[in-house]
Scaffold this motif. Sequence first.
Motif, mmCIF file in Angstrom:
data_model
loop_
_atom_site.group_PDB
_atom_site.id
_atom_site.type_symbol
_atom_site.label_atom_id
_atom_site.label_comp_id
_atom_site.label_asym_id
_atom_site.label_seq_id
_atom_site.Cartn_x
_atom_site.Cartn_y
_atom_site.Cartn_z
ATOM 1 N N GLY A 169 8.083 3.217 13.252
ATOM 2 C CA GLY A 169 6.625 3.243 13.244
ATOM 3 C C GLY A 169 6.093 4.639 13.546
ATOM 4 N N ALA A 170 6.645 5.263 14.585
ATOM 5 C CA ALA A 170 6.226 6.616 14.971
ATOM 6 C C ALA A 170 6.661 7.631 13.919
ATOM 7 C CB ALA A 170 6.820 6.969 16.331
ATOM 8 N N PHE A 171 7.881 7.467 13.434
ATOM 9 C CA PHE A 171 8.399 8.386 12.418
ATOM 10 C C PHE A 171 7.479 8.418 11.206
ATOM 11 C CE2 PHE A 171 10.732 9.058 8.486
ATOM 12 C CZ PHE A 171 11.350 10.280 8.717
ATOM 13 N N GLN A 172 7.107 7.230 10.718
ATOM 14 C CA GLN A 172 6.249 7.157 9.526
ATOM 15 C C GLN A 172 4.881 7.799 9.760
ATOM 16 O OE1 GLN A 172 6.386 2.941 8.765
ATOM 17 N NE2 GLN A 172 8.087 3.136 7.297
ATOM 18 N N ALA A 173 4.332 7.583 10.953
ATOM 19 C CA ALA A 173 3.015 8.151 11.272
ATOM 20 C C ALA A 173 3.077 9.673 11.248
ATOM 21 C CB ALA A 173 2.552 7.656 12.643
ATOM 22 N N VAL A 174 4.088 10.239 11.917
ATOM 23 C CA VAL A 174 4.181 11.701 12.009
ATOM 24 C C VAL A 174 4.596 12.288 10.662
ATOM 25 C CG1 VAL A 174 5.280 13.623 13.236
ATOM 26 C CG2 VAL A 174 4.642 11.536 14.475
ATOM 27 N N ASP A 175 5.483 11.579 9.952
ATOM 28 C CA ASP A 175 5.877 11.995 8.604
ATOM 29 C C ASP A 175 4.636 12.096 7.710
ATOM 30 O OD1 ASP A 175 7.943 12.514 6.601
ATOM 31 O OD2 ASP A 175 7.399 10.550 5.755
ATOM 32 N N PHE A 176 3.739 11.115 7.832
ATOM 33 C CA PHE A 176 2.515 11.130 7.028
ATOM 34 C C PHE A 176 1.630 12.317 7.407
ATOM 35 C CE2 PHE A 176 -1.934 10.168 6.270
ATOM 36 C CZ PHE A 176 -1.903 9.819 4.923
ATOM 37 N N LEU A 177 1.496 12.568 8.724
ATOM 38 C CA LEU A 177 0.694 13.717 9.166
ATOM 39 C C LEU A 177 1.234 15.005 8.532
ATOM 40 C CD1 LEU A 177 0.129 12.959 12.990
ATOM 41 C CD2 LEU A 177 -1.622 13.047 11.198
ATOM 42 N N GLN A 179 3.090 15.312 5.816
ATOM 43 C CA GLN A 179 2.916 15.307 4.356
ATOM 44 C C GLN A 179 1.472 15.549 3.943
ATOM 45 O OE1 GLN A 179 5.108 12.824 1.753
ATOM 46 N NE2 GLN A 179 6.369 11.992 3.407
ATOM 47 N N THR A 180 0.535 15.380 4.880
ATOM 48 C CA THR A 180 -0.862 15.691 4.547
ATOM 49 C C THR A 180 -1.265 17.028 5.157
ATOM 50 O OG1 THR A 180 -1.560 14.323 6.419
ATOM 51 C CG2 THR A 180 -1.605 13.294 4.255
ATOM 52 N N GLY A 181 -0.271 17.857 5.446
ATOM 53 C CA GLY A 181 -0.559 19.253 5.775
ATOM 54 C C GLY A 181 -0.452 19.661 7.228
ATOM 55 N N SER A 331 -9.471 9.046 10.008
ATOM 56 C CA SER A 331 -9.104 10.102 10.961
ATOM 57 C C SER A 331 -7.924 10.942 10.474
ATOM 58 C CB SER A 331 -8.766 9.491 12.326
ATOM 59 O OG SER A 331 -7.539 8.790 12.253
ATOM 60 N N THR A 332 -7.403 10.593 9.285
ATOM 61 C CA THR A 332 -6.333 11.394 8.672
ATOM 62 C C THR A 332 -6.762 11.785 7.271
ATOM 63 O OG1 THR A 332 -5.342 9.260 8.124
ATOM 64 C CG2 THR A 332 -4.341 10.481 9.931
ATOM 65 N N LYS A 333 -6.179 12.879 6.763
ATOM 66 C CA LYS A 333 -6.507 13.303 5.399
ATOM 67 C C LYS A 333 -5.856 12.363 4.405
ATOM 68 C CE LYS A 333 -6.795 18.060 6.862
ATOM 69 N NZ LYS A 333 -6.029 19.282 7.006
ATOM 70 N N THR A 334 -6.375 12.353 3.174
ATOM 71 C CA THR A 334 -5.717 11.522 2.163
ATOM 72 C C THR A 334 -4.427 12.185 1.741
ATOM 73 O OG1 THR A 334 -7.264 12.528 0.628
ATOM 74 C CG2 THR A 334 -7.649 10.235 1.234
ATOM 75 N N PHE A 335 -3.488 11.350 1.383
ATOM 76 C CA PHE A 335 -2.153 11.785 1.021
ATOM 77 C C PHE A 335 -2.210 12.606 -0.268
ATOM 78 C CE2 PHE A 335 1.983 10.955 -0.976
ATOM 79 C CZ PHE A 335 2.802 11.419 0.028
ATOM 80 N N LYS A 336 -1.692 13.823 -0.168
ATOM 81 C CA LYS A 336 -1.653 14.657 -1.382
ATOM 82 C C LYS A 336 -0.278 14.513 -2.006
ATOM 83 C CE LYS A 336 -4.939 18.091 0.219
ATOM 84 N NZ LYS A 336 -5.145 17.530 1.585
#
Lengths: 340, 340
Positions: A169-177, A179-181, A331-336
């Motif tokens: 769960g944490a990995f995916q959240a930070v991975d997403f952050l 990947q969005t820069g 609260s997060t950018k859209t996935f580029k």
Amino acid sequence: MKKKRVSITDIAKALNVTPSTVSRALNNGGKVSEKKKQQILALAKELGYRPNPIARSLVENKTQTIGLIIPEFTHHFYSRVLAGIESVTSKAGYQLLICTSNEKKKQEIKSFQTLLDARVDGILATICKKNDEFDHLQEVLDSGTPLVLMDRICEEIETSYVISDDFVGAFQAVDFLIQTGCTQIIHIKGPKVLSTSFNRFMGYKEALKKHLIAFNEDLVFEGNDPELAEKISACLKSNAVDGIFAYSDYLAFEAFKVLKNEGISIPDQVSIVGYADEPISSYVTPQLSSVNQKPFEMGAIAAGLLLNQIQDPETPLEFKSLKTELVLRASTKTFKEIPV
Amino acid sequence: MKKKRVSITDIAKALNVTPSTVSRALNNGGKVSEKKKQQILALAKELGYRPNPIARSLVENKTQTIGLIIPEFTHHFYSRVLAGIESVTSKAGYQLLICTSNEKKKQEIKSFQTLLDARVDGILATICKKNDEFDHLQEVLDSGTPLVLMDRICEEIETSYVISDDFVGAFQAVDFLIQTGCTQIIHIKGPKVLSTSFNRFMGYKEALKKHLIAFNEDLVFEGNDPELAEKISACLKSNAVDGIFAYSDYLAFEAFKVLKNEGISIPDQVSIVGYADEPISSYVTPQLSSVNQKPFEMGAIAAGLLLNQIQDPETPLEFKSLKTELVLRASTKTFKEIPV
């Protein structure tokens, strides 16, 4: 105003017979003359005597009740876990008896004791934050009462568990952050002794590692630090922070406040992801991205495992780890997407 | 894997004596030879026999536990009531056994039954929405178990109550709306059978009356109407609505959504006041003005009344009505003082 609860002894005294005669008459146990039996039944009815199913359960050894120990109900997470449990237990005809530990070890120990005393057929529990020794849990297992633990792991206790996969769960959240820069990501940690804190921290580090971003201790804060706000504020000034991953939604809101005070825009300058997906996440502006742990499913699955163990004590222990879901909001950018 | 709970009967069988001999030996009840007694105690220890405090409580008639029946924990209101109760009971050395009714009458009846079966020393309860008959409450009173009801009144049941003054709470909210310029005020009502719904509606009407504003039925809606949003939306078009008073914060949020969809500004065009002061009220934008019912105090006072009744059954019944507090936030205009 208040009537004393009528006991078998009261009836016995009134009719000048022994309590066991009354008991036999009330329970059709034989060895009582029909005349005496009718006298006893009539008086019991007149006095409003209530048969005592607990006393009966001492013989049958079943109460059709399940005990639940939960730290508290302020967090919506636990009321969802409860709803999941109830969805299973009520269908199966079991009644829940709930105790709260308030995250206090002493109260947790007392709660287990009370539930064992109430002769529950099994216990579901989430151990409290202050747990460092587990004799009381071992005592439950020794008593032969089935026990299923939820959300928080206790290495020393060999029983069935239903947890959510906090590491992933944490990995995916930070991975997403990332990947969005984001590259300079603060982590606000949970309470020290909890397995959930450790696993979310490990997931955070693993995501950094995957993207070859050096782990920076200066970006990690203890959520229960009374100076948390000041420290994050100082960190924002001395580091090019562009992301925050918090152990909980409530800790994410603490960060929200600091960012707003500093005039930092979310998510343009700093993205934030919380954890637990509390309903409040959809009410704040901007709405908070968060990791949903599927608490309803957690409760339902744990209740199912417990019922199996109650019905068949030979049921093998299970360890279930539920997949979390990253819920993306403003609260997060859209996935580029990375161009092919 | 799972050990069966060791009973007195198991020990009796193993030693070829009667269960009552075992019971007397374990409880120093006399009439057992010293040799036999030592055999029994040794085997009980070896098998891990756990004395049964409930069985003992049948004699002593005290369990040091208090039962609590609450509709659910999704609303923060009830977790605050619980916190208030615990602040009193834990100091007094009582353990709480909690059941939820999920606003279902059948589950409420079963919960009372379970708590009576667990031999709690007294019961605190908030009756569920679906309540129209109260035999199960009368049964609690008949059993001699002290009962204190919270938040919702049940005219038929003569016991101690702790409620919040919903009439005055609603009156003050609507009075404030009028004093800040509103005259066409929508009221979104609560569930039909609840005393709280009735009292808040009466408070609304009383405030209109005070200011000589005619009551207009077209401005009143049922909160549980599935077409609530559409009806409010239509109402906004055909009436010069400038205020909304909702039975709950959650119903106020439904109105929020409609106003946002219609592009109506809060509070410039329409002011809103909710009820219960849920934490979410501070997180929405604009922050919601609401009526705080002092749930912590409600729980603490109710627990105090119950303990008094447990300790002295002759304690007179009490009816406590708590003053609410109107918490003003950004969803209402600021109070314009009337020039002297």
